[in-house]
Design an enzyme around this catalytic site. Structure first.
Site, PDB file in Angstrom:
ATOM      1  N   HIS A  84       3.475  14.634 -12.977  1.00  0.00           N
ATOM      2  CA  HIS A  84       2.889  13.822 -13.000  1.00  0.00           C
ATOM      3  C   HIS A  84       2.510  14.087 -14.968  1.00  0.00           C
ATOM      4  CE1 HIS A  84       2.812  12.784  -9.356  1.00  0.00           C
ATOM      5  NE2 HIS A  84       1.795  12.733  -8.793  1.00  0.00           N
ATOM      6  N   CYS A 100      -3.206  15.008  -6.191  1.00  0.00           N
ATOM      7  CA  CYS A 100      -2.506  15.582  -7.236  1.00  0.00           C
ATOM      8  C   CYS A 100      -2.295  15.429  -8.888  1.00  0.00           C
ATOM      9  CB  CYS A 100      -0.647  15.486  -6.785  1.00  0.00           C
ATOM     10  SG  CYS A 100      -0.632  13.802  -6.673  1.00  0.00           S
TER      11      CYS A 100
END
Length: 345
Positions: free
Chosen positions: A243, A150
């Site tokens: 993120h 990710c």
């Protein structure tokens, strides 16, 4: 064509996101769910502790969870989505491929294998044809396709845009990663509230290797990894999703801020069902992107970038993606759509 799909690890965090994305999908039909032995044989709504902020689809709630073996998945399932822990995936996924299933996997095992496609469809769709090499070498009727980590997914599309325009010699990244990336029980509240954790086991290595494979060239037989040096420092912070990453690059050719913005804005998306309308959203404001404000752009499938500055020898920028949508479940679904478009299903 409607593709019958199975989900391995369906009760976990990414498995739940896969259900959320696949249940209304016009091209995929959820036909099988698997989980651990403790969950096998139960109705899904009894086996799963549902944590998505939409209800469990009625059709899924009533399904019986099977064991995670090829024998427990119907033969007419066309595609398997895997969200297994890597320690389980490295044993289970090859068994499904040997049994003739095509597996689109979010698990970290085998991502660096020479004959396993590691793909972000907008960046390196041509790598999907490593499937032919894989089948020749392993004798599989099925196939194994991976999406990257990710955190890697967050930075690679902007890097691909810069590499195409200016070339890249070196990449340095420091991440600020959401707690959902560790799973529901991965980080306790006592660890992360009022805190930041300056290490995520194995994450740096994944970013450093996966990005070079993704940016590499496929010649029909093998992928030549990109030659740039990549250094990563990964940090966990108390945001729920999204993120955020600070990236520094040394470029082969000189690049201005405006040229870099244009390269990112104009980097093409695809015409797949889950493709974002615009792959990279570039912000002019110096304090964007931010996780809470920008992680859900284009249904959580876009990359956000901002804070672009010239440095001595290159560029610095910030980027952000929704880690469980673009970075995990959505990435696997997008790879499934690419497999369908390319005729592998």
């Amino acid at each position: 064509m409607t593709v019958r799909a199975g989900i391995l690890g369906a009760t976990g965090a990414v498995g739940q996101r896969l259900i959320q994305l696949l249940e209304p999908h016009p091209e995929f039909e959820i036909a099988a769910l698997t989980a651990s032995e403790d969950s096998a044989g139960k109705r899904y709504d009894e086996a799963a502790k549902w944590r998505i902020d939409v209800p469990i689809p009625d059709s899924v709630a009533e399904m019986t969870v099977g064991a995670t073996t090829p024998e427990d998945v119907p033969d007419d399932v066309d595609l398997i989505f895997s969200s297994l822990p890597s320690s389980v995936g490295e044993e289970v996924e090859p068994a499904f491929c040997e049994a003739g299933y095509i597996v689109s996997s979010n698990s970290s095992n085998a991502r660096a294998d020479d004959d396993v496609p590691l793909t972000i469809p907008e960046v390196n769709a041509d790598h999907i044809d490593l499937i032919e090499v894989q089948r020749d070498e392993r004798g599989w009727d099925g196939a194994l396709v991976k999406n990257p980590n990710c955190s890697t997914i967050t930075m690679v599309p902007p890097l691909a845009a810069l590499d195409e325009a200016f070339g890249l010699d070196r990449i340095t990244v420091s991440t600020l990663q959401a707690v959902s990336g560790a799973g529901y029980s991965g980080v306790t509240s006592m660890e992360i509230i009022d805190n930041a954790i300056p290490h995520i086991g194995g994450e740096e290595r994944k970013m450093e290797t996966e990005s070079r494979k993704l940016l590499g060239e496929f010649d029909g037989a093998e992928v030549s990894w990109h030659g740039a040096r990549v250094d990563a420092s990964c940090n966990r912070i108390p945001t729920l999703d999204g993120h955020l990453e600070n990236v520094w690059t040394d470029t082969e050719a000189d690049a201005t801020v405006e040229e870099a913005k244009e390269a990112m804005r104009s980097y093409p998306t695809l015409d797949l069902h889950s493709s974002p309308e615009q792959l990279i959203h570039v912000f002019e404001q110096p304090d964007r992107p931010q996780p809470r404000l920008d992680r859900d752009a284009d249904n959580g499938m876009a990359i956000a970038a901002g804070g672009i500055q010239e440095t001595d020898g290159g560029l610095q920028f910030n980027c952000l993606a929704h880690n469980t949508l673009r970075g995990a479940a959505g990435a696997s679904v997008l790879n499934g759509e690419l497999l369908l478009e390319r005729g592998y299903l």
